[in-house]
Every structure is written in C-alpha cells, then in structure tokens.
Write a protein that holds these residues in place. Structure first.
Motif, PDB file in Angstrom:
ATOM      1  N   THR A  13       0.832  -1.211   0.000  1.00 30.58           N
ATOM      2  CA  THR A  13       0.000   0.000   0.000  1.00 30.58           C
ATOM      3  C   THR A  13       0.869   1.265   0.000  1.00 30.58           C
ATOM      4  O   THR A  13       0.497   2.273  -0.598  1.00 30.58           O
ATOM      5  N   GLU A  14       2.015   1.200   0.655  1.00 32.48           N
ATOM      6  CA  GLU A  14       2.917   2.356   0.635  1.00 32.48           C
ATOM      7  C   GLU A  14       3.332   2.695  -0.793  1.00 32.48           C
ATOM      8  O   GLU A  14       3.306   3.865  -1.205  1.00 32.48           O
ATOM      9  N   LEU A  15       3.726   1.670  -1.552  1.00 33.92           N
ATOM     10  CA  LEU A  15       4.214   1.926  -2.906  1.00 33.92           C
ATOM     11  C   LEU A  15       3.095   2.444  -3.801  1.00 33.92           C
ATOM     12  O   LEU A  15       3.303   3.353  -4.619  1.00 33.92           O
ATOM     13  N   PRO A 286      12.633  17.360   1.358  1.00 30.91           N
ATOM     14  CA  PRO A 286      13.858  17.620   0.595  1.00 30.91           C
ATOM     15  C   PRO A 286      14.670  16.339   0.367  1.00 30.91           C
ATOM     16  O   PRO A 286      14.424  15.300   0.999  1.00 30.91           O
ATOM     17  N   ASP A 287      15.613  16.424  -0.520  1.00 31.55           N
ATOM     18  CA  ASP A 287      16.572  15.344  -0.794  1.00 31.55           C
ATOM     19  C   ASP A 287      15.899  14.082  -1.324  1.00 31.55           C
ATOM     20  O   ASP A 287      16.261  12.952  -0.948  1.00 31.55           O
ATOM     21  N   ASP A 288      14.898  14.250  -2.191  1.00 34.32           N
ATOM     22  CA  ASP A 288      14.245  13.111  -2.861  1.00 34.32           C
ATOM     23  C   ASP A 288      13.598  12.127  -1.896  1.00 34.32           C
ATOM     24  O   ASP A 288      13.606  10.921  -2.124  1.00 34.32           O
ATOM     25  N   ARG A 289      13.056  12.635  -0.813  1.00 29.96           N
ATOM     26  CA  ARG A 289      12.382  11.767   0.158  1.00 29.96           C
ATOM     27  C   ARG A 289      10.899  12.103   0.235  1.00 29.96           C
ATOM     28  O   ARG A 289      10.471  13.195  -0.118  1.00 29.96           O
ATOM     29  N   ALA A 290      10.146  11.108   0.692  1.00 28.75           N
ATOM     30  CA  ALA A 290       8.710  11.309   0.914  1.00 28.75           C
ATOM     31  C   ALA A 290       8.317  10.549   2.165  1.00 28.75           C
ATOM     32  O   ALA A 290       8.891   9.500   2.494  1.00 28.75           O
ATOM     33  N   PRO A 314      14.423   7.733  -5.291  1.00 29.46           N
ATOM     34  CA  PRO A 314      15.191   7.109  -6.379  1.00 29.46           C
ATOM     35  C   PRO A 314      15.327   5.594  -6.235  1.00 29.46           C
ATOM     36  O   PRO A 314      15.614   4.898  -7.227  1.00 29.46           O
ATOM     37  N   ASN A 315      15.147   5.061  -5.033  1.00 28.33           N
ATOM     38  CA  ASN A 315      15.257   3.618  -4.839  1.00 28.33           C
ATOM     39  C   ASN A 315      13.934   2.880  -5.035  1.00 28.33           C
ATOM     40  O   ASN A 315      13.891   1.662  -4.880  1.00 28.33           O
TER      41      ASN A 315
END
Length: 319
Positions: A13-15, A286-290, A314-315
């Motif tokens: 569900t997260e994805l 920031p820094d491509d995080r959520a 990015p991962n």
C-alpha cells in the motif's frame, strides 16, 4: 496466516500511495488509478502468499491489472483471498481533496465475500454500538437507539454520509431529527471506518456506496472491533443474476460481518494518499524523500499499528 504478512502488505500500500500521489490535483483520475494499480501489482510479487484477487479493478476483460481471479504473490506461502483498492478515492486525488487511500485486505482462502461491483446499503459503527443496531430499522429509530446507548441526545450525534443525490431522503430525515452531518465527497472505505476512531468524532456511517468497498471496510472494522452491515442493491435482473453467479443466493439479505469476512484471521492495511480522518497523506520532503502514514491491523490479535515511514524515492523501482 503468518503475522509477518501484516508488515509485508503495508509495503504494497505504501508503494501504491507513493505512485499515485504525484497525480494529486491534476484532474486525471485515470492515470492516478493506473499508477497506483501498476505499483501495487508489481510489489505483490515480493509477498510470500498464493493469493487470488476476489475484489479488484474489475473482470479480466475489463481491467489489465489486479482483475478478479488474478493470482498474486510469490506463490510461496499460504493460500489467501485478496481484496484491493489501489486508489480508494480516484476523484479525491484528481481534485486534491482529503481521504484518498491505498487499501488491501487479505484473509485465508474462501473467507472474503466475492462482492459484485454494485451499490450496497450500509450501516457502520464503532465498538460501542457494534451488535446493537440493525440496518433494517428506519434511520430515525437507529439514531434514537444509538443516542440511548451512547448516553447522548440525538442532537449530539454526528453522522457521516456520502454527499450524493441518492441520499436526499436520508439527509432530509437527518436534518429533521437534528443530528450533525459530516458529508463525504468520496472515500467510502474511510467513511465506514471513521466511527471506530474516537478522534474522528463520527458516531455512525450510513447510506449506500460500493459493495467491494463494503467488504474492505468490514475487514478493517473486524480488526477494530466495530461493525458494518450491508445489503446489496441490484438495479436490474442482470445485476441480480450477477449476485447469484458470484455465490450470493439471496442478494437482498442483510449481510453481517461474518457474511463478508468469514474468519478472524484477516489482515488490513491502508496508506494515505491525501490527508484524511485518521491517516496523513504522502508528504514530499527535501533530498528526494517522501513520508507516508499507514495503518496495518490484524483481527486475530486486534493489534493496530500506525506506521510513519520515510522513503528515498530514487530507490523505488515501480514509481
């Protein structure tokens, strides 16, 4: 089922939530739903179950992904029924509104109702009212009973209902008896779950919504100690025949929790896409995080976990 599955399915569900969140407010519910569905389907391959989708995106000839009857999971592990709504509230995301979620329920094989895609009349309540009200009572009587049980005046009750033309008569009655009404623009699963969360301030959820969403809500309320009762609303002979074909001998029967979820061994997970009554939405950092906010529950133990997770985007291969 293995208890570790609870933490495995919340990754799915997260994805799905992360995949659909970029579509918030863009007015495109089709691509929002497609992104959630593709991500959910891809992530399922890592889950150690032999799953069969009993509630999904449609029939095989109608939906390219997560169709009813599709096999999901790694095919190593217990046989389970799977109910999914990759994006519960497609219109909500398209319009940038609240209460959109990605949702999954799994139960041992043969224990989730194969609900046809049609309307279902619903009455959902929290633990204090579970087992003490009945869907067939007129709404005025239901409200009086609820108020007495909760030691409130009827005017102190708060009722949630979808804001739809088909509910005009019910809304008129609610106005006449003087309850507080909280309208829901969409998000039927979240609405039915709300009475089980004291912080939501909702005493009852009433009205009609999707039957598949009713089964998903039943899975959640089984874990939370609440209750939902439902009654299918076939609109014509074809829909009636569809119910019978799916194993529902009496389509007009009031469906109990046990009819919809035939086992205490059920796991429910949801991740917020947009902020709601009890879940936060996807928040970009920031820094491509959520950041995601999820709930995962198991009826057998009545364990309820809220999970706040940070993701390095990015991962994430499937978004």
């Amino acid at each position: 089922m293995e208890r570790e599955l609870a933490l495995e399915i919340v990754r799915v569900t997260e994805l799905a939530a992360l995949a659909s969140a970029p579509w918030m407010g863009r007015g495109d519910k089709i691509n929002a739903d497609g992104a959630a569905t593709s991500a959910m389907r891809a992530m399922f391959d890592s889950i150690s179950v032999k799953g069969t989708v009993v509630i999904g995106e449609g029939e095989m000839d109608e939906a390219p992904m997560l169709y009813i009857g599709e096999q999901v999971g790694s095919m190593n592990g217990p046989e389970v029924d799977v109910a999914v709504d990759p994006l519960e509230g497609t219109e909500i995301v398209a319009k940038g509104l609240n209460n959109a979620m990605s949702v999954i329920a799994i139960a041992s094989k043969g224990n989730l109702l194969h609900a046809p895609d049609m309307y279902m009349e619903k009455l959902a309540v929290g633990p204090q009212l579970a087992g003490r009200l009945h869907l067939t009572d007129p709404i005025g009587i239901t409200l009086k009973k609820a108020a007495d049980i909760l030691s409130k005046n009827v005017s102190e009750l708060t009722v949630m209902i979808l804001d739809r033309v088909r509910h005009e008569s019910t809304i008129k009655t609610l106005r006449e008896v003087g309850v507080r009404i909280k309208f829901l623009s969409a998000g039927d699963v979240a609405g039915a779950m709300a009475p089980a969360f004291p912080e939501a301030g909702i005493d009852l959820y009433v009205g009609s919504g999707g039957a598949p969403e009713g089964v998903l809500a039943a899975a959640a309320l089984k874990c939370l100690g609440g209750e939902i009762q439902g009654r299918l609303m076939p609109s014509d002979a074809n829909e009636y025949a569809r119910c019978v074909q799916m194993g529902i001998e009496d389509p007009y029967k009031v469906l109990s929790m046990d009819d919809m979820i035939g086992s205490d061994d059920v796991i429910f997970a949801a991740t917020g896409v947009t902020p709601g009554e009890f879940l936060g939405g996807v928040r970009y950092l920031p820094d491509d995080r959520a950041e995601t906010h999820s709930i995962v529950m198991r009826a057998k133990t009545k364990t309820v976990r809220f999970i706040k997770a940070l993701h390095y985007l990015p991962n994430k291969r499937f978004i």
